[in-house]
Design a protein around this motif. Structure first.
Motif, PDB file in Angstrom:
ATOM      1  N   LEU A 100       0.849  -1.182   0.000  1.00 59.33           N
ATOM      2  CA  LEU A 100       0.000   0.000   0.000  1.00 59.33           C
ATOM      3  C   LEU A 100       0.889   1.237   0.000  1.00 59.33           C
ATOM      4  O   LEU A 100       1.853   1.325   0.755  1.00 59.33           O
ATOM      5  CB  LEU A 100      -0.930   0.001   1.210  1.00 59.33           C
ATOM      6  N   GLU A 101       0.549   2.179  -0.853  1.00 52.57           N
ATOM      7  CA  GLU A 101       1.391   3.360  -1.058  1.00 52.57           C
ATOM      8  C   GLU A 101       1.600   4.188   0.195  1.00 52.57           C
ATOM      9  O   GLU A 101       2.631   4.822   0.361  1.00 52.57           O
ATOM     10  CB  GLU A 101       0.796   4.241  -2.157  1.00 52.57           C
ATOM     11  N   TYR A 102       0.628   4.202   1.083  1.00 53.39           N
ATOM     12  CA  TYR A 102       0.745   5.071   2.246  1.00 53.39           C
ATOM     13  C   TYR A 102       1.950   4.722   3.114  1.00 53.39           C
ATOM     14  O   TYR A 102       2.494   5.585   3.789  1.00 53.39           O
ATOM     15  CB  TYR A 102      -0.544   5.069   3.080  1.00 53.39           C
ATOM     16  N   VAL A 103       2.390   3.464   3.090  1.00 55.89           N
ATOM     17  CA  VAL A 103       3.519   3.061   3.932  1.00 55.89           C
ATOM     18  C   VAL A 103       4.769   3.850   3.535  1.00 55.89           C
ATOM     19  O   VAL A 103       5.388   4.516   4.362  1.00 55.89           O
ATOM     20  CB  VAL A 103       3.769   1.539   3.852  1.00 55.89           C
ATOM     21  N   GLY A 104       5.133   3.804   2.277  1.00 57.37           N
ATOM     22  CA  GLY A 104       6.302   4.548   1.800  1.00 57.37           C
ATOM     23  C   GLY A 104       6.121   6.047   1.908  1.00 57.37           C
ATOM     24  O   GLY A 104       7.058   6.776   2.263  1.00 57.37           O
ATOM     25  N   GLN A 105       4.921   6.520   1.613  1.00 57.15           N
ATOM     26  CA  GLN A 105       4.661   7.953   1.698  1.00 57.15           C
ATOM     27  C   GLN A 105       4.813   8.451   3.137  1.00 57.15           C
ATOM     28  O   GLN A 105       5.380   9.511   3.371  1.00 57.15           O
ATOM     29  CB  GLN A 105       3.256   8.264   1.183  1.00 57.15           C
ATOM     30  N   LEU A 106       4.306   7.692   4.071  1.00 55.97           N
ATOM     31  CA  LEU A 106       4.396   8.076   5.479  1.00 55.97           C
ATOM     32  C   LEU A 106       5.840   8.066   5.954  1.00 55.97           C
ATOM     33  O   LEU A 106       6.311   9.016   6.586  1.00 55.97           O
ATOM     34  CB  LEU A 106       3.539   7.142   6.325  1.00 55.97           C
ATOM     35  N   VAL A 107       6.577   7.020   5.623  1.00 51.72           N
ATOM     36  CA  VAL A 107       7.989   6.918   6.022  1.00 51.72           C
ATOM     37  C   VAL A 107       8.793   8.081   5.439  1.00 51.72           C
ATOM     38  O   VAL A 107       9.527   8.767   6.154  1.00 51.72           O
ATOM     39  CB  VAL A 107       8.583   5.557   5.600  1.00 51.72           C
ATOM     40  N   HIS A 108       8.644   8.331   4.162  1.00 54.57           N
ATOM     41  CA  HIS A 108       9.399   9.424   3.520  1.00 54.57           C
ATOM     42  C   HIS A 108       8.940  10.793   4.024  1.00 54.57           C
ATOM     43  O   HIS A 108       9.753  11.714   4.164  1.00 54.57           O
ATOM     44  CB  HIS A 108       9.285   9.337   2.000  1.00 54.57           C
ATOM     45  N   GLY A 109       7.660  10.944   4.308  1.00 59.64           N
ATOM     46  CA  GLY A 109       7.155  12.206   4.851  1.00 59.64           C
ATOM     47  C   GLY A 109       7.757  12.514   6.213  1.00 59.64           C
ATOM     48  O   GLY A 109       8.138  13.653   6.486  1.00 59.64           O
ATOM     49  N   LEU A 110       7.853  11.503   7.050  1.00 59.95           N
ATOM     50  CA  LEU A 110       8.480  11.693   8.363  1.00 59.95           C
ATOM     51  C   LEU A 110       9.943  12.083   8.201  1.00 59.95           C
ATOM     52  O   LEU A 110      10.446  12.972   8.896  1.00 59.95           O
ATOM     53  CB  LEU A 110       8.353  10.425   9.204  1.00 59.95           C
ATOM     54  N   GLU A 111      10.637  11.434   7.288  1.00 57.02           N
ATOM     55  CA  GLU A 111      12.053  11.754   7.054  1.00 57.02           C
ATOM     56  C   GLU A 111      12.221  13.180   6.555  1.00 57.02           C
ATOM     57  O   GLU A 111      13.153  13.880   6.969  1.00 57.02           O
ATOM     58  CB  GLU A 111      12.661  10.752   6.071  1.00 57.02           C
ATOM     59  N   ARG A 112      11.318  13.624   5.685  1.00 59.79           N
ATOM     60  CA  ARG A 112      11.392  15.013   5.197  1.00 59.79           C
ATOM     61  C   ARG A 112      11.213  16.005   6.335  1.00 59.79           C
ATOM     62  O   ARG A 112      11.696  17.128   6.269  1.00 59.79           O
ATOM     63  CB  ARG A 112      10.345  15.265   4.105  1.00 59.79           C
ATOM     64  N   CYS A 113      10.522  15.596   7.393  1.00 61.15           N
ATOM     65  CA  CYS A 113      10.324  16.448   8.580  1.00 61.15           C
ATOM     66  C   CYS A 113      11.475  16.329   9.574  1.00 61.15           C
ATOM     67  O   CYS A 113      11.419  16.893  10.660  1.00 61.15           O
ATOM     68  CB  CYS A 113       9.013  16.081   9.269  1.00 61.15           C
ATOM     69  N   GLY A 114      12.525  15.578   9.209  1.00 59.39           N
ATOM     70  CA  GLY A 114      13.678  15.426  10.084  1.00 59.39           C
ATOM     71  C   GLY A 114      13.511  14.356  11.155  1.00 59.39           C
ATOM     72  O   GLY A 114      14.264  14.332  12.127  1.00 59.39           O
ATOM     73  N   LEU A 115      12.519  13.482  10.997  1.00 61.75           N
ATOM     74  CA  LEU A 115      12.249  12.435  11.966  1.00 61.75           C
ATOM     75  C   LEU A 115      12.740  11.084  11.447  1.00 61.75           C
ATOM     76  O   LEU A 115      12.707  10.833  10.244  1.00 61.75           O
ATOM     77  CB  LEU A 115      10.744  12.359  12.246  1.00 61.75           C
TER      78      LEU A 115
END
Length: 145
Positions: A100-115
């Protein structure tokens, strides 16, 4: 779905709730997913543990321990450093297998926020032990004593 959409907006993600490439029948992680090779042979299956960690940049690899995941993560360029805040994600194994796409999107989104994401997948019944063992800080344990 509402909470997922709110989180997606906050992390500037696409709020897609369908499997990646599902319309084309592409559930292919490094040759798996039942797609026949050009010669008609099926590739060997990729075994998915009942409990583990996953990262979209790991090319279909599953991590069976936190140490293994953290070792791999430390070698990845452009990721938040070891001292950055870590966010635990509890994912259903079926969503990981289905890509499911949300898994990668969520992981990368958190990384973009410095997390630093800690994406753990489970069958479902292990949730309480994962939360207790992996997501409970030592400080919280001290406070509960």
């Amino acid at each position: 779905q509402t909470m997922l959409r709110l989180l997606a907006r906050r992390l500037e993600l696409e709020p897609t709730l369908t499997p990646a490439g599902a319309a084309a029948g592409a559930l292919d992680a490094g040759g798996a997913g039942g797609k026949a090779a050009a010669d008609g042979e099926l590739p060997p299956p990729i075994e998915t543990p009942p409990l583990g960690l996953v990262h979209p940049d790991a090319d279909g690899r599953y991590f069976v321990s936190l140490a293994e995941y953290e070792g791999w993560y430390a070698t990845q360029p452009g990721k938040p450093p070891a001292g950055a805040p870590t966010v635990g994600l509890l994912l259903y194994r079926k969503h990981v297998i289905s890509q499911l796409e949300y898994v990668g999107q969520l992981v990368h989104g958190l990384e973009r926020c410095g997390l630093r994401p800690l994406p753990v997948f489970i069958n479902g019944v292990e949730a309480h032990t994962v939360v207790r063992d992996a997501f409970t800080s030592e400080r919280k344990e001290e406070l509960l004593r």
